[in-house]
Design a protein around this motif. Structure first.
Motif, PDB file in Angstrom:
ATOM      1  N   TYR A 252       0.868  -1.177   0.000  1.00  7.33           N
ATOM      2  CA  TYR A 252       0.000   0.000   0.000  1.00  7.33           C
ATOM      3  C   TYR A 252       0.908   1.232   0.000  1.00  7.33           C
ATOM      4  CZ  TYR A 252      -3.223  -3.605   1.528  1.00  7.33           C
ATOM      5  OH  TYR A 252      -3.951  -4.766   1.609  1.00  7.33           O
ATOM      6  N   TYR A 253       0.563   2.198  -0.834  1.00  8.85           N
ATOM      7  CA  TYR A 253       1.418   3.367  -1.009  1.00  8.85           C
ATOM      8  C   TYR A 253       0.639   4.645  -0.720  1.00  8.85           C
ATOM      9  CZ  TYR A 253       4.322  -0.047  -3.388  1.00  8.85           C
ATOM     10  OH  TYR A 253       5.075  -1.161  -3.672  1.00  8.85           O
ATOM     11  N   PHE A 254       1.311   5.566  -0.014  1.00  7.33           N
ATOM     12  CA  PHE A 254       0.700   6.830   0.367  1.00  7.33           C
ATOM     13  C   PHE A 254       1.718   7.939   0.124  1.00  7.33           C
ATOM     14  CE2 PHE A 254      -0.907   3.336   2.837  1.00  7.33           C
ATOM     15  CZ  PHE A 254      -2.292   3.501   2.786  1.00  7.33           C
ATOM     16  N   ASN A 255       1.393   8.868  -0.750  1.00  9.55           N
ATOM     17  CA  ASN A 255       2.317   9.936  -1.122  1.00  9.55           C
ATOM     18  C   ASN A 255       1.757  11.280  -0.683  1.00  9.55           C
ATOM     19  OD1 ASN A 255       4.117   8.141  -2.501  1.00  9.55           O
ATOM     20  ND2 ASN A 255       2.635   8.053  -4.172  1.00  9.55           N
ATOM     21  N   TYR A 256       2.635  12.115  -0.126  1.00 11.81           N
ATOM     22  CA  TYR A 256       2.223  13.385   0.462  1.00 11.81           C
ATOM     23  C   TYR A 256       3.129  14.520  -0.025  1.00 11.81           C
ATOM     24  CZ  TYR A 256       0.017  10.266   3.927  1.00 11.81           C
ATOM     25  OH  TYR A 256      -0.724   9.287   4.549  1.00 11.81           O
ATOM     26  N   GLY A 257       2.550  15.661  -0.298  1.00 10.06           N
ATOM     27  CA  GLY A 257       3.316  16.877  -0.515  1.00 10.06           C
ATOM     28  C   GLY A 257       4.135  16.878  -1.781  1.00 10.06           C
ATOM     29  N   VAL A 258       5.241  17.630  -1.729  1.00 16.12           N
ATOM     30  CA  VAL A 258       6.023  17.896  -2.933  1.00 16.12           C
ATOM     31  C   VAL A 258       7.442  17.365  -2.811  1.00 16.12           C
ATOM     32  CG1 VAL A 258       4.667  19.916  -3.577  1.00 16.12           C
ATOM     33  CG2 VAL A 258       6.682  20.204  -2.107  1.00 16.12           C
ATOM     34  N   ALA A 259       7.980  16.958  -3.952  1.00 16.41           N
ATOM     35  CA  ALA A 259       9.363  16.504  -4.033  1.00 16.41           C
ATOM     36  C   ALA A 259      10.326  17.685  -4.145  1.00 16.41           C
ATOM     37  CB  ALA A 259       9.543  15.577  -5.230  1.00 16.41           C
ATOM     38  N   ALA A 260       9.813  18.811  -4.619  1.00 15.52           N
ATOM     39  CA  ALA A 260      10.608  20.034  -4.731  1.00 15.52           C
ATOM     40  C   ALA A 260       9.667  21.218  -4.580  1.00 15.52           C
ATOM     41  CB  ALA A 260      11.335  20.099  -6.068  1.00 15.52           C
ATOM     42  N   LYS A 261      10.023  22.145  -3.707  1.00 16.85           N
ATOM     43  CA  LYS A 261       9.158  23.318  -3.497  1.00 16.85           C
ATOM     44  C   LYS A 261       9.068  24.157  -4.766  1.00 16.85           C
ATOM     45  CE  LYS A 261      10.117  23.805   1.469  1.00 16.85           C
ATOM     46  NZ  LYS A 261      10.701  24.697   2.492  1.00 16.85           N
ATOM     47  N   GLU A 262      10.204  24.358  -5.408  1.00 17.76           N
ATOM     48  CA  GLU A 262      10.200  25.127  -6.654  1.00 17.76           C
ATOM     49  C   GLU A 262       9.523  24.311  -7.742  1.00 17.76           C
ATOM     50  OE1 GLU A 262      13.295  27.386  -9.728  1.00 17.76           O
ATOM     51  OE2 GLU A 262      14.033  26.496  -7.854  1.00 17.76           O
ATOM     52  N   GLY A 263       8.461  24.806  -8.254  1.00 17.88           N
ATOM     53  CA  GLY A 263       7.698  24.110  -9.283  1.00 17.88           C
ATOM     54  C   GLY A 263       6.597  23.235  -8.724  1.00 17.88           C
ATOM     55  N   GLY A 264       6.658  22.926  -7.422  1.00 15.86           N
ATOM     56  CA  GLY A 264       5.585  22.183  -6.783  1.00 15.86           C
ATOM     57  C   GLY A 264       5.423  20.752  -7.283  1.00 15.86           C
ATOM     58  N   ARG A 265       6.504  20.126  -7.769  1.00 14.18           N
ATOM     59  CA  ARG A 265       6.405  18.745  -8.258  1.00 14.18           C
ATOM     60  C   ARG A 265       6.004  17.823  -7.117  1.00 14.18           C
ATOM     61  NH1 ARG A 265      10.782  15.230  -8.569  1.00 14.18           N
ATOM     62  NH2 ARG A 265      12.169  17.011  -8.360  1.00 14.18           N
ATOM     63  N   LYS A 266       4.907  17.101  -7.301  1.00 13.21           N
ATOM     64  CA  LYS A 266       4.366  16.275  -6.235  1.00 13.21           C
ATOM     65  C   LYS A 266       5.176  14.986  -6.053  1.00 13.21           C
ATOM     66  CE  LYS A 266      -0.440  17.841  -6.410  1.00 13.21           C
ATOM     67  NZ  LYS A 266      -0.377  18.421  -5.044  1.00 13.21           N
ATOM     68  N   VAL A 267       5.201  14.496  -4.830  1.00 15.56           N
ATOM     69  CA  VAL A 267       5.762  13.180  -4.554  1.00 15.56           C
ATOM     70  C   VAL A 267       4.867  12.130  -5.203  1.00 15.56           C
ATOM     71  CG1 VAL A 267       6.239  11.482  -2.748  1.00 15.56           C
ATOM     72  CG2 VAL A 267       6.827  13.891  -2.378  1.00 15.56           C
ATOM     73  N   ASP A 268       5.494  11.192  -5.905  1.00 16.86           N
ATOM     74  CA  ASP A 268       4.734  10.099  -6.500  1.00 16.86           C
ATOM     75  C   ASP A 268       5.557   8.820  -6.418  1.00 16.86           C
ATOM     76  OD1 ASP A 268       6.612  10.138  -8.601  1.00 16.86           O
ATOM     77  OD2 ASP A 268       5.318  11.358  -9.895  1.00 16.86           O
ATOM     78  N   GLY A 269       5.095   7.781  -7.072  1.00 16.48           N
ATOM     79  CA  GLY A 269       5.754   6.485  -6.984  1.00 16.48           C
ATOM     80  C   GLY A 269       7.147   6.448  -7.573  1.00 16.48           C
TER      81      GLY A 269
ATOM     82  N   ALA B  36      18.933  10.270 -16.635  1.00 11.65           N
ATOM     83  CA  ALA B  36      17.538  10.098 -17.048  1.00 11.65           C
ATOM     84  C   ALA B  36      16.572  10.117 -15.866  1.00 11.65           C
ATOM     85  CB  ALA B  36      17.383   8.790 -17.815  1.00 11.65           C
ATOM     86  N   ARG B  37      17.080   9.920 -14.646  1.00 14.83           N
ATOM     87  CA  ARG B  37      16.208   9.900 -13.471  1.00 14.83           C
ATOM     88  C   ARG B  37      16.357  11.140 -12.588  1.00 14.83           C
ATOM     89  NH1 ARG B  37      13.926   5.259 -11.684  1.00 14.83           N
ATOM     90  NH2 ARG B  37      12.609   6.760 -10.579  1.00 14.83           N
ATOM     91  N   MET B  38      17.168  12.095 -12.995  1.00 17.54           N
ATOM     92  CA  MET B  38      17.379  13.268 -12.148  1.00 17.54           C
ATOM     93  C   MET B  38      16.091  14.050 -11.922  1.00 17.54           C
ATOM     94  SD  MET B  38      20.399  13.374 -10.883  1.00 17.54           S
ATOM     95  CE  MET B  38      20.502  15.081 -10.314  1.00 17.54           C
ATOM     96  N   GLY B  39      15.182  13.989 -12.871  1.00 13.27           N
ATOM     97  CA  GLY B  39      13.906  14.680 -12.700  1.00 13.27           C
ATOM     98  C   GLY B  39      13.053  14.081 -11.597  1.00 13.27           C
ATOM     99  N   ASP B  40      13.330  12.821 -11.225  1.00 14.06           N
ATOM    100  CA  ASP B  40      12.593  12.161 -10.150  1.00 14.06           C
ATOM    101  C   ASP B  40      13.269  12.320  -8.791  1.00 14.06           C
ATOM    102  OD1 ASP B  40      10.581  11.049 -11.839  1.00 14.06           O
ATOM    103  OD2 ASP B  40      11.972   9.464 -12.441  1.00 14.06           O
ATOM    104  N   TYR B  41      14.471  12.852  -8.783  1.00  9.76           N
ATOM    105  CA  TYR B  41      15.271  12.965  -7.562  1.00  9.76           C
ATOM    106  C   TYR B  41      14.775  14.164  -6.758  1.00  9.76           C
ATOM    107  CZ  TYR B  41      19.785  13.080  -4.920  1.00  9.76           C
ATOM    108  OH  TYR B  41      20.771  13.074  -3.960  1.00  9.76           O
ATOM    109  N   ALA B  42      14.189  13.890  -5.609  1.00 12.01           N
ATOM    110  CA  ALA B  42      13.659  14.969  -4.763  1.00 12.01           C
ATOM    111  C   ALA B  42      14.784  15.864  -4.267  1.00 12.01           C
ATOM    112  CB  ALA B  42      12.911  14.374  -3.579  1.00 12.01           C
ATOM    113  N   TYR B  43      14.432  17.083  -3.951  1.00 17.90           N
ATOM    114  CA  TYR B  43      15.329  17.953  -3.209  1.00 17.90           C
ATOM    115  C   TYR B  43      15.032  17.796  -1.732  1.00 17.90           C
ATOM    116  CZ  TYR B  43      17.554  20.423  -7.046  1.00 17.90           C
ATOM    117  OH  TYR B  43      18.318  20.732  -8.145  1.00 17.90           O
ATOM    118  N   GLY B  44      16.103  17.692  -0.931  1.00 14.83           N
ATOM    119  CA  GLY B  44      15.937  17.732   0.507  1.00 14.83           C
ATOM    120  C   GLY B  44      15.967  19.182   0.963  1.00 14.83           C
ATOM    121  N   TYR B  45      15.509  19.402   2.186  1.00 11.80           N
ATOM    122  CA  TYR B  45      15.452  20.767   2.710  1.00 11.80           C
ATOM    123  C   TYR B  45      16.111  20.813   4.080  1.00 11.80           C
ATOM    124  CZ  TYR B  45      12.795  21.812  -1.344  1.00 11.80           C
ATOM    125  OH  TYR B  45      12.441  21.983  -2.666  1.00 11.80           O
ATOM    126  N   ALA B  46      17.115  21.673   4.180  1.00 12.55           N
ATOM    127  CA  ALA B  46      17.904  21.810   5.397  1.00 12.55           C
ATOM    128  C   ALA B  46      17.122  22.605   6.452  1.00 12.55           C
ATOM    129  CB  ALA B  46      19.225  22.502   5.075  1.00 12.55           C
TER     130      ALA B  46
END
Length: 399
Positions: free
Chosen positions: A65-82, A220-230
């Protein structure tokens, strides 16, 4: 130091588990109940600690079961997904341990070998005499949490290890250490005659069926790599360092991590050597209070007390040297254990926990390093629901 669990106590724990709510009680709670439990655990946590995004995966009875919340990067608002890739920090050590155990299962090394056998430059030094097992269980004699700032390349690493002097006799104290388990992985790779990164990405990850797990994220996967936030809210990603890949360098998705959890709970279908390796990482070698140290994995008798797990992840255990009780013979991993590992980088926080006898597990990946205590508490809330989770269906939810 609290007494070791006797065989009788382990048997009692196993019997209590089998008489309790296990897979047969799963029908009592539907998917909606599980989703509600996860939401109630995760949403307040994210708000309280300003976590931009999280991916949570749970497994119950072989269903995911998968549950995704919020954004992977604040800039652009890309949502967390699978497909979102997270840094998992020290959870990476569980992969390092699996590789080392795989090397032993393949005959490339023995955990009783000393470090100098695979790194001759250490011959004659204190660390050169230390066993691979003591390195892999943080019991080499007091290696620090991090390398000194002056250790910036492999040559300086070797010099540091050659000139290092232990504070304690090997095997008597556990001091959590990136250099310790980092060297463990480095020597395991040398025993197999290949670079560590290549062994992970071309041998171990594929053998585990992990298709979105990397040391170095491909272009090819850098677009899926979330940004962390300090802490200051600025976007960050992990910076290179000596033995970083071995100690804290893995990036992955929640789906791959829950697949890894399931392989750890039931390795049937994998290569025989890999099955042996996974079992080897669950062997308990030393004990600090209620926590049993395996190879990277940290374990507790199930049913586990929340306070015990919190104590095992406390600053007193993570940042200080603690005297250990050696388990002689080593404790072959009973199914009635809670197995867990935390991990962090400057911008990410992760937690993985599972109970093989119950066939339940939780993966929590976040793009902010928030308190470990909050991760453990949230996971325990989800575990309580998972004990009664449905046995059918595969679900995903985004919030």
């Amino acid at each position: 130091m609290k007494k070791l669990f006797t065989k009788r106590m382990w048997a009692f724990a196993a019997a209590a588990l089998l008489c309790g709510t296990s897979a047969h009680a799963a029908d009592r709670v539907g998917q909606a109940g599980l989703e509600r439990a996860v939401n109630e655990a995760i949403r307040p946590l994210m708000k309280a600690h300003n976590v931009p995004g999280m991916a949570v995966a749970v497994t119950a009875g072989g269903k995911q079961y998968y549950f995704n919340y919020g954004v992977a990067a604040k800039e652009g608002g890309r949502k967390v997904d699978g497909d979102t890739l997270f840094e998992i920090g020290s959870v990476s050590k569980t992969f390092t341990a699996t590789l080392a155990a795989y090397a032993q299962a393949s005959g490339a090394l023995s955990l009783t070998d000393n470090a100098a056998r695979y790194l001759p430059q250490l011959a004659g030094s204190s660390l050169g005499k230390t066993s691979l097992l003591d390195l892999g269980t943080y019991a080499a004699g007091g290696l620090p949490l991090q390398f000194p700032d002056a250790v910036t390349d492999t040559d300086k690493m070797v010099d540091y290890f050659r000139n290092w002097h232990p504070r304690y006799a090997a095997g008597t104290h556990r001091q959590y250490s990136n250099p310790s388990i980092g060297l463990f992985g480095y020597l395991a790779a040398r025993s197999m005659g290949q670079p560590f990164d290549a062994l992970m990405e071309k041998t171990l990850f594929p053998a585990l069926g992990l298709r979105s797990t990397y040391i170095t994220v491909p272009k090819a996967r850098m677009g899926d790599y979330a940004y962390g936030y300090a802490k200051d809210g600025k976007p960050v990603r992990v910076t290179p360092g000596v033995l970083d890949a071995e100690a804290y360098g893995v990036k992955t998705t929640s789906a791959d991590m829950i697949r890894f959890v399931e392989a750890n709970m039931n390795s049937a279908g994998l290569d025989a050597r890999l099955q042996q390796a996974i079992a080897g990482t669950h062997t308990g070698y030393v004990k600090v209070d209620d926590m049993v140290q395996g190879l990277a994995w940290e374990m507790y008798a199930w049913p586990a007390k929340l306070d015990s797990v919190l104590a095992g992840s406390s600053p007193q255990v993570v940042l200080e040297a603690n005297p250990v009780t050696r388990l002689e013979p080593p404790l072959s991993a009973p199914a009635s254990m809670l197995v867990n590992k935390t991990g962090s980088t400057n911008g990410f926080g992760a937690y993985v926990v599972y109970v093989p006898a119950q066939r339940i597990g939780v993966v929590m990946l976040a793009n902010r390093n928030f308190p470990v205590t909050e991760r453990v508490k949230a996971a325990f809330r989800i575990l309580a629901a998972l004990e009664q989770a449905p046995g059918g269906g595969r679900a995903a939810a985004s919030m």
